[in-house]
Design a protein around this motif. Structure first.
Motif, PDB file in Angstrom:
ATOM      1  N   ILE A 383      18.087  54.810  38.158  1.00 20.69           N
ATOM      2  CA  ILE A 383      18.856  56.037  38.316  1.00 20.69           C
ATOM      3  C   ILE A 383      20.358  55.761  38.259  1.00 20.69           C
ATOM      4  CG2 ILE A 383      19.349  57.970  39.857  1.00 20.69           C
ATOM      5  CD1 ILE A 383      16.619  58.130  38.652  1.00 20.69           C
ATOM      6  N   GLY A 384      20.826  54.702  38.915  1.00 23.71           N
ATOM      7  CA  GLY A 384      22.260  54.432  38.912  1.00 23.71           C
ATOM      8  C   GLY A 384      22.611  53.177  39.679  1.00 23.71           C
ATOM      9  N   ASP A 385      23.847  52.695  39.446  1.00 22.40           N
ATOM     10  CA  ASP A 385      24.356  51.468  40.057  1.00 22.40           C
ATOM     11  C   ASP A 385      25.507  51.793  40.998  1.00 22.40           C
ATOM     12  OD1 ASP A 385      23.018  50.918  37.604  1.00 22.40           O
ATOM     13  OD2 ASP A 385      23.864  48.901  37.613  1.00 22.40           O
ATOM     14  N   SER A 386      25.592  51.063  42.102  1.00 26.98           N
ATOM     15  CA  SER A 386      26.730  51.244  43.002  1.00 26.98           C
ATOM     16  C   SER A 386      28.009  50.675  42.391  1.00 26.98           C
ATOM     17  CB  SER A 386      26.445  50.583  44.351  1.00 26.98           C
ATOM     18  OG  SER A 386      26.203  49.193  44.186  1.00 26.98           O
ATOM     19  N   HIS A 387      27.917  49.521  41.709  1.00 29.79           N
ATOM     20  CA  HIS A 387      29.080  48.885  41.083  1.00 29.79           C
ATOM     21  C   HIS A 387      28.651  48.416  39.683  1.00 29.79           C
ATOM     22  CE1 HIS A 387      30.229  48.719  45.331  1.00 29.79           C
ATOM     23  NE2 HIS A 387      31.472  48.640  44.921  1.00 29.79           N
ATOM     24  N   ALA A 388      28.655  49.345  38.733  1.00 28.78           N
ATOM     25  CA  ALA A 388      28.108  49.073  37.412  1.00 28.78           C
ATOM     26  C   ALA A 388      28.892  47.993  36.666  1.00 28.78           C
ATOM     27  CB  ALA A 388      28.082  50.358  36.586  1.00 28.78           C
ATOM     28  N   ALA A 389      30.173  47.803  36.989  1.00 34.90           N
ATOM     29  CA  ALA A 389      30.993  46.836  36.264  1.00 34.90           C
ATOM     30  C   ALA A 389      30.702  45.391  36.658  1.00 34.90           C
ATOM     31  CB  ALA A 389      32.480  47.141  36.477  1.00 34.90           C
ATOM     32  N   ILE A 390      30.043  45.198  37.787  1.00 38.45           N
ATOM     33  CA  ILE A 390      29.756  43.836  38.253  1.00 38.45           C
ATOM     34  C   ILE A 390      28.602  43.247  37.445  1.00 38.45           C
ATOM     35  CG2 ILE A 390      28.855  42.491  40.192  1.00 38.45           C
ATOM     36  CD1 ILE A 390      31.771  43.187  40.532  1.00 38.45           C
ATOM     37  N   LYS A 391      28.824  42.039  36.910  1.00 32.80           N
ATOM     38  CA  LYS A 391      27.797  41.327  36.160  1.00 32.80           C
ATOM     39  C   LYS A 391      27.227  40.223  37.048  1.00 32.80           C
ATOM     40  CE  LYS A 391      29.058  43.825  32.675  1.00 32.80           C
ATOM     41  NZ  LYS A 391      28.286  45.058  32.405  1.00 32.80           N
ATOM     42  N   PRO A 392      25.952  40.295  37.402  1.00 31.34           N
ATOM     43  CA  PRO A 392      25.371  39.295  38.305  1.00 31.34           C
ATOM     44  C   PRO A 392      25.575  37.863  37.832  1.00 31.34           C
ATOM     45  CG  PRO A 392      23.882  41.145  38.096  1.00 31.34           C
ATOM     46  CD  PRO A 392      24.984  41.377  37.102  1.00 31.34           C
ATOM     47  N   ALA A 393      25.583  37.632  36.514  1.00 34.80           N
ATOM     48  CA  ALA A 393      25.746  36.271  36.003  1.00 34.80           C
ATOM     49  C   ALA A 393      27.096  35.681  36.362  1.00 34.80           C
ATOM     50  CB  ALA A 393      25.563  36.263  34.488  1.00 34.80           C
ATOM     51  N   GLN A 394      28.077  36.526  36.687  1.00 39.49           N
ATOM     52  CA  GLN A 394      29.409  36.055  37.048  1.00 39.49           C
ATOM     53  C   GLN A 394      29.573  35.875  38.558  1.00 39.49           C
ATOM     54  OE1 GLN A 394      31.707  39.250  35.162  1.00 39.49           O
ATOM     55  NE2 GLN A 394      32.451  37.755  33.679  1.00 39.49           N
ATOM     56  N   MET A 395      28.567  36.268  39.327  1.00 41.89           N
ATOM     57  CA  MET A 395      28.701  36.235  40.772  1.00 41.89           C
ATOM     58  C   MET A 395      28.232  34.907  41.351  1.00 41.89           C
ATOM     59  SD  MET A 395      30.114  39.154  41.551  1.00 41.89           S
ATOM     60  CE  MET A 395      31.063  38.921  40.025  1.00 41.89           C
ATOM     61  N   LEU A 415      27.480  31.206  53.665  1.00 45.40           N
ATOM     62  CA  LEU A 415      28.287  30.325  52.837  1.00 45.40           C
ATOM     63  C   LEU A 415      28.142  30.776  51.386  1.00 45.40           C
ATOM     64  CD1 LEU A 415      30.026  27.729  52.521  1.00 45.40           C
ATOM     65  CD2 LEU A 415      27.870  26.483  52.193  1.00 45.40           C
ATOM     66  N   THR A 416      29.257  31.176  50.777  1.00 48.41           N
ATOM     67  CA  THR A 416      29.278  31.611  49.386  1.00 48.41           C
ATOM     68  C   THR A 416      30.042  30.574  48.580  1.00 48.41           C
ATOM     69  OG1 THR A 416      29.291  33.928  50.121  1.00 48.41           O
ATOM     70  CG2 THR A 416      29.862  33.508  47.829  1.00 48.41           C
ATOM     71  N   LEU A 417      29.402  30.042  47.547  1.00 52.12           N
ATOM     72  CA  LEU A 417      29.994  28.985  46.728  1.00 52.12           C
ATOM     73  C   LEU A 417      30.196  29.487  45.303  1.00 52.12           C
ATOM     74  CD1 LEU A 417      27.832  25.946  47.903  1.00 52.12           C
ATOM     75  CD2 LEU A 417      30.141  26.560  48.661  1.00 52.12           C
ATOM     76  N   PRO A 418      31.334  29.171  44.683  1.00 54.57           N
ATOM     77  CA  PRO A 418      31.577  29.594  43.304  1.00 54.57           C
ATOM     78  C   PRO A 418      30.461  29.110  42.373  1.00 54.57           C
ATOM     79  CG  PRO A 418      33.558  28.630  44.263  1.00 54.57           C
ATOM     80  CD  PRO A 418      32.447  28.366  45.226  1.00 54.57           C
ATOM     81  N   ALA A 419      30.190  29.894  41.358  1.00 56.19           N
ATOM     82  CA  ALA A 419      29.113  29.551  40.423  1.00 56.19           C
ATOM     83  C   ALA A 419      29.342  28.172  39.822  1.00 56.19           C
ATOM     84  CB  ALA A 419      29.034  30.599  39.314  1.00 56.19           C
ATOM     85  N   GLY A 420      28.339  27.303  39.954  1.00 56.76           N
ATOM     86  CA  GLY A 420      28.383  25.988  39.348  1.00 56.76           C
ATOM     87  C   GLY A 420      29.191  24.959  40.102  1.00 56.76           C
ATOM     88  N   LYS A 421      29.676  25.288  41.293  1.00 56.52           N
ATOM     89  CA  LYS A 421      30.495  24.347  42.060  1.00 56.52           C
ATOM     90  C   LYS A 421      30.019  24.332  43.502  1.00 56.52           C
ATOM     91  CE  LYS A 421      34.574  25.416  39.239  1.00 56.52           C
ATOM     92  NZ  LYS A 421      35.952  25.948  39.244  1.00 56.52           N
TER      93      LYS A 421
END
Length: 662
Positions: A383-395, A415-421
């Motif tokens: 039906i819809g997205d809360s934040h359509a501009a966010i791409k999960p692959a970049q998170m 603990l949130t770590l940058p993708a790939g690091k």
């Protein structure tokens, strides 16, 4: 039950989002801090329609109704110069709603939200309560409207006709703890009649038939619960406890079942709040809990449908559902099989006449996405997205971790770590406000994800005093501002460095409200650990919390100041020496690290004087202080442009002092 550890979360949510090819630039701040485009979906009582708030081209929130028979759309309500705010279904035909203004800061919002009703196709619109100040639309003339201090309840009514209970708040200062008079309002005629009940009530609970059944009053630091016998209509007190410490015969009422059973959350049996039945006649809890979320206090609500209790929505690491009903367990399993990489929250209609259920899916990398699922045909429609501009692959991936404080107490954290690091990273310790609240939950969250997208690791500790982790964890934080609570935050940063996640000399502390206070005290106590700080809307003087200022009044209630703050924070006279040692304002000369300091000019919770006094004091000895004032903002940033401006400043500040590159 779900455990929301996120290492299993794939780079792409299984909702049709394709991965990005190659490396991409960091998403702009507006993708994180803009207002959501699609929010608060709610099924009609029968499940034939879905109402939702959706943004139009002018970024105004309209109330849209989706007909689930053919998926056609109809605007039920919109305002030319405002937004639809809260809403609820009165019946399958009619909705109740308020107004809002997403394009005005808190200091400019001097109007009550009003009260309105309309049919789902937009017809039979009627204004029911006046807006304070500038009206949106007035139908029938102002004299026929309820006063501006009439508000929706925070729960559904009977949902079977045009009538609904609303609350008339009897105190001019709506920020204060106020009495509420209950009114039964006909949303088609606009006529309302008072409900016969004791005076002094602060909150009401309706039963499954939409009738007032329980009420809460507060006096002299005590909270009393009053029960209304459905046969005689007589009210009587059934329990009371200390309002802020919970001492006494305390429980949190959750709901009445269709058969009149009262369900409550209580920590009496195990030290962790669990769901129990409550025997009103005997005045005691059921012997065995209906639901016990291991290691967590129950925070959530019960799910009813088809005239029975179906399950419970709860918060553990993240949000999930425990189903008691075999049919709903099967539906959940089918949806989880279709959407294996997200947590899927399923909500059935109250009186189902269709096979549709609402599904809200999320993960650490995926903001909420809303779908409907047909239990008969197994059709799943987005039906819809809360934040359509966010791409999960970049998170970034987010993990639930636990570390030991210096006295041995276990501290939960995200603990949130940058993708790939995951090694030798600049670290931001992000401290929640409150402080006696649950600060975090596993799932996509704008601030941590924004920082991670810029190359920073983010640690969000649930220091002692945080709610949701049992009574012992909560009580361990009482009267520990600047002391053991502060040590927990420092110990989290040291743990992250010891594990190799954080570069030891590239750690910054940040937070708002109490988190702003903890940021400043972190720079006072541990300047070798924290190389910089970002504090916004922060408390800077404990004594000022109590005494206030002649120009700036706080919205904290007199009851909380008299009975709550002395138990939770301390007594300004008996604890004067401790207050001086743990007030950033008194210790400003010890803040030598770079500091970004921000405050709202219209803040009623922690008034501006906290910020300006500390700014002046710290600048006398520290030349590396940046000050930002958002004149019309309150306790935090309401306007997207201010959120974007602030976090862009934070990014530049962090880059200068601990930067993603050494």
């Amino acid at each position: 039950m779900h455990r929301f550890l996120s290492r299993w979360a794939a780079l792409v949510c299984a909702l049709g989002l394709a991965p990005l090819a190659g490396a991409a630039e960091a998403p702009p701040a507006g993708h994180f801090f803009g207002n959501p485009g699609f929010t608060k979906p709610r099924l009609s009582p029968s499940g034939t329609h879905l109402a939702v708030l959706a943004s139009d081209e002018a970024h105004r929130q309209r109330l849209i109704v989706v007909d689930l028979n053919d998926f056609s759309l109809k605007a039920a309500a919109e305002f030319r110069d405002g937004d639809v705010g809260a809403f609820s279904w009165l019946s399958d035909e009619r909705l109740l709603f308020t107004s809002a203004d997403s394009q005005a800061a808190q200091g400019d919002q001097r109007y009550a939200p009003g009260l309105f009703a309309a049919n789902r196709d937009g017809t039979a619109f009627r204004q029911l309560a006046s807006s304070r100040g500038k009206p949106f639309i007035t139908v029938g003339g102002p004299s026929s409207l309820l006063p501006w201090h009439t508000f929706m309840l925070d729960q559904d009514g009977a949902q079977d006709g045009p009538e609904v209970y609303v609350a008339n708040h009897l105190v001019e200062n709506l920020s204060a703890d106020r009495e509420q008079e209950l009114l039964l309002l006909n949303t088609k005629t606009g006529k309302a009649k008072p409900f016969d009940a004791p005076s002094g009530m602060r909150w009401w609970m309706l039963d499954q038939q939409g009738q007032p059944r329980l009420a809460v009053s507060r006096r002299d630091g005590q909270t009393m619960m009053h029960y209304r016998d459905p046969a005689s209509g007589a009210w009587r007190e059934i329990a009371r406890h200390a309002s802020y410490t919970g001492a006494g015969q305390g429980f949190q009422p959750l709901a009445f079942g269709p058969d009149g059973t009262l369900y409550v959350a209580s920590s009496e049996k195990t030290g962790y709040a669990a769901v129990h039945t409550y025997d009103i006649a005997a005045g005691k809890l059921g012997e065995r809990p209906l639901l016990n979320v291991q290691g967590y206090d129950f925070m959530g609500h019960l799910v009813f449908g088809g005239g029975k209790l179906l399950g419970a929505r709860f918060l553990a690491d993240g949000e999930g559902t425990e189903w008691f009903d075999a049919g709903m367990k099967a539906v959940q399993a089918e949806i989880d099989q279709r959407l294996p990489r997200t947590v899927n929250l399923v909500t059935p209609p109250v009186r189902a006449q269709t096979p549709w259920v609402l599904v809200t899916s999320y993960s650490d990398r995926q903001p909420q996405v809303h779908l409907v699922y047909n239990t008969r045909t197994r059709d799943l429609k987005r039906i819809g997205d809360s934040h359509a501009a966010i791409k999960p692959a970049q998170m970034a991936a987010q993990d639930v971790v636990r570390y030991k404080a210096r006295d041995g107490l276990e501290i939960p954290a995200l603990l949130t770590l940058p993708a790939g690091k995951d090694k030798n990273l600049p670290l931001v310790v992000l401290v929640h406000g409150g402080p006696y609240v649950r600060g975090t939950r596993w799932g996509w969250e704008a601030e941590a994800q924004f920082l991670a997208s810029r190359g920073y690791a983010v640690l969000q500790p649930e220091f002692r005093g945080s709610a949701g982790y049992g009574g012992a964890h909560l009580r361990a934080g009482w009267k520990q501002w600047g002391l053991a609570m502060q040590d927990d935050i420092a110990d989290g940063a040291k743990w992250a460095a010891a594990q190799g996640y954080a570069a030891p000399r590239r750690v910054c502390v940040a937070g708002a409200s109490y988190g702003g206070y903890a940021t400043l005290m972190g720079l006072v106590n541990d300047p070798e650990l924290f190389r910089c700080g970002v504090a916004w809307a922060g408390v800077t003087d404990l004594e000022l919390l109590y005494k206030g200022h002649w120009r700036f009044d706080s919205d904290m209630s007199a009851d909380f100041k008299q009975y709550g703050m002395r138990d939770l924070i301390g007594d300004p006279e008996r604890d004067a020496e401790r207050f001086a040692a743990t007030s950033p304002l008194r210790q400003a000369a010890r803040v030598t690290r770079p500091l970004l300091l921000a405050h709202g000019g219209a803040d009623l919770r922690v008034p501006l004087v906290h910020g300006t006094r500390f700014r002046d004091a710290v600048k006398a000895t520290n030349k590396d202080v940046e000050w930002v004032e958002y004149e019309q903002e309150g306790h935090g940033w309401y306007l997207p442009r201010n959120r974007i401006d602030f976090w862009t400043r934070v990014e530049a500040f962090l880059n200068r002092h601990i930067g993603p590159q050494p």
